[in-house]
Design an enzyme around this catalytic site. Structure first.
Site, PDB file in Angstrom:
ATOM      1  N   SER A  10       0.885   5.268   6.958  1.00  0.00           N
ATOM      2  CA  SER A  10       1.970   4.335   7.249  1.00  0.00           C
ATOM      3  C   SER A  10       2.944   4.949   8.257  1.00  0.00           C
ATOM      4  CB  SER A  10       2.720   3.979   5.969  1.00  0.00           C
ATOM      5  OG  SER A  10       3.922   3.307   6.266  1.00  0.00           O
ATOM      6  N   HIS A  35      -1.336   1.886   9.581  1.00  0.00           N
ATOM      7  CA  HIS A  35      -0.526   0.887   8.874  1.00  0.00           C
ATOM      8  C   HIS A  35       0.830   0.750   9.553  1.00  0.00           C
ATOM      9  CE1 HIS A  35       0.025  -1.579   5.233  1.00  0.00           C
ATOM     10  NE2 HIS A  35       1.302  -1.200   5.295  1.00  0.00           N
ATOM     11  N   ASP A  37       4.351  -1.008   9.503  1.00  0.00           N
ATOM     12  CA  ASP A  37       5.290  -1.720   8.638  1.00  0.00           C
ATOM     13  C   ASP A  37       6.299  -2.511   9.466  1.00  0.00           C
ATOM     14  OD1 ASP A  37       4.695  -0.656   5.826  1.00  0.00           O
ATOM     15  OD2 ASP A  37       4.847   1.177   7.011  1.00  0.00           O
ATOM     16  N   MET A  39       9.515  -4.947   9.327  1.00  0.00           N
ATOM     17  CA  MET A  39      10.607  -5.399   8.465  1.00  0.00           C
ATOM     18  C   MET A  39      11.671  -6.086   9.297  1.00  0.00           C
ATOM     19  SD  MET A  39      10.982  -2.008   6.064  1.00  0.00           S
ATOM     20  CE  MET A  39       9.538  -1.129   5.466  1.00  0.00           C
ATOM     21  N   HIS A  68       1.645  -5.091   8.579  1.00  0.00           N
ATOM     22  CA  HIS A  68       2.145  -5.522   7.270  1.00  0.00           C
ATOM     23  C   HIS A  68       3.486  -6.219   7.500  1.00  0.00           C
ATOM     24  CE1 HIS A  68       3.600  -4.107   3.003  1.00  0.00           C
ATOM     25  NE2 HIS A  68       3.644  -5.410   3.158  1.00  0.00           N
ATOM     26  N   MET A  70       6.530  -7.708   6.491  1.00  0.00           N
ATOM     27  CA  MET A  70       7.549  -7.873   5.449  1.00  0.00           C
ATOM     28  C   MET A  70       8.706  -8.662   6.053  1.00  0.00           C
ATOM     29  SD  MET A  70       7.318  -4.055   3.791  1.00  0.00           S
ATOM     30  CE  MET A  70       6.555  -3.273   5.223  1.00  0.00           C
ATOM     31  N   MET A 139       1.640  -3.641  -3.871  1.00  0.00           N
ATOM     32  CA  MET A 139       2.746  -2.742  -3.615  1.00  0.00           C
ATOM     33  C   MET A 139       3.086  -1.985  -4.896  1.00  0.00           C
ATOM     34  SD  MET A 139       3.535  -2.943  -0.427  1.00  0.00           S
ATOM     35  CE  MET A 139       5.045  -1.959  -0.501  1.00  0.00           C
ATOM     36  N   PHE A 145      11.737   0.628   2.180  1.00  0.00           N
ATOM     37  CA  PHE A 145      12.019   2.005   2.580  1.00  0.00           C
ATOM     38  C   PHE A 145      10.858   2.905   2.176  1.00  0.00           C
ATOM     39  CE2 PHE A 145      16.082  -0.069   2.000  1.00  0.00           C
ATOM     40  CZ  PHE A 145      16.782   0.313   3.134  1.00  0.00           C
ATOM     41  N   ASP A 177      -0.070   0.513  -1.795  1.00  0.00           N
ATOM     42  CA  ASP A 177       0.943   1.048  -0.889  1.00  0.00           C
ATOM     43  C   ASP A 177       2.200   1.395  -1.666  1.00  0.00           C
ATOM     44  OD1 ASP A 177       2.777   1.604   1.094  1.00  0.00           O
ATOM     45  OD2 ASP A 177       2.558  -0.298   2.149  1.00  0.00           O
ATOM     46  N   SER A 200       5.046   9.078   3.809  1.00  0.00           N
ATOM     47  CA  SER A 200       5.742  10.366   3.794  1.00  0.00           C
ATOM     48  C   SER A 200       4.837  11.492   3.321  1.00  0.00           C
ATOM     49  CB  SER A 200       6.990  10.277   2.905  1.00  0.00           C
ATOM     50  OG  SER A 200       6.654   9.876   1.584  1.00  0.00           O
TER      51      SER A 200
END
Length: 217
Positions: A10, A35, A37, A39, A68, A70, A139, A145, A177, A200
């Site tokens: 990610s 991946h 993300d 947002m 993804h 969101m 999820m 975050f 995830d 992370s």
């Protein structure tokens, strides 16, 4: 034969100042997806990438890109991400959209669909889409975050979806995830996961991406 677990790093946890290099590094380290993300500051309390960033780094990897989304209105923006180079479009069941119409449109554009469900959402919300999506993403943290702790109460969802897949002989892959590390990877793999999205835990190990990715398998 034991199935091969796929790993999707990610980018939320990557070094944004050298994003293309990070994508190339995890690609060379043996990742299976990238991946991405997305947002919008409304569906989740954070703002990240847009399609221009995805397009800018698309050339750094031959791997499939997962966008993804969101965001509140994926029906308005998924085409931009597809045109920028996304191969898989992730849509949340919690969005107030005509999901089945959007799924058909994404498929008509030659892209794959990932239906996503958040930790608090009742599992039956995902049932209508199990035979329509290439991926179901559970999820295991609340989205918004990176670096959050794994929510163990989400594991039965993975098990239930895997059980339905087997009983109905469906072909989707189960992705997970949130809070993925060596310990939680083992838990979700045992529950039926096929794809692990990790941010992370991978990107904090500079110089050891291959070792971490293989360890997660």
């Amino acid at each position: 034969m034991e199935k091969r677990i796929k790993i999707s790093p990610s980018l939320l946890s990557a070094d944004f100042s050298r994003l293309g290099e990070e994508v190339a590094a995890v690609t060379q380290a043996g990742a299976d997806f990238i991946h991405f993300d997305v947002m919008d500051g409304h569906f989740v309390p954070n703002i990240t990438f847009g399609p221009m960033v995805l397009g800018a780094i698309r050339g750094f990897s031959v791997l499939p890109f997962e966008a993804h989304l969101m965001i509140l209105h994926p029906e308005k923006y998924w085409r931009q991400f597809a045109q920028a180079g996304a191969d898989v479009i992730g849509i949340h069941v919690e969005c107030e959209v005509d999901h089945k119409t959007v799924i058909k449109e994404i498929h008509n554009a030659g892209k794959q669909v990932c239906m996503v469900i958040n930790p608090p959402t009742d599992i039956d919300k995902i049932y209508p889409f199990l035979d329509m999506a290439e991926q179901i993403l559970v999820m295991t943290v609340n989205p918004g975050f990176g670096g959050q702790s794994f929510i163990e109460s989400t594991v039965p969802k993975i098990e239930k979806i895997a059980d339905i897949r087997e009983k109905k002989n469906l072909g989707f892959e189960i992705s997970v995830d949130g809070g993925i590390n060596y310990e939680t990877a083992r838990i979700v793999k045992n529950a039926g996961a096929d794809i692990l999205v990790a941010g992370s835990f991978i990107f904090s190990k500079k110089g050891s991406y291959r070792k971490v990715i293989e360890g997660l398998r």
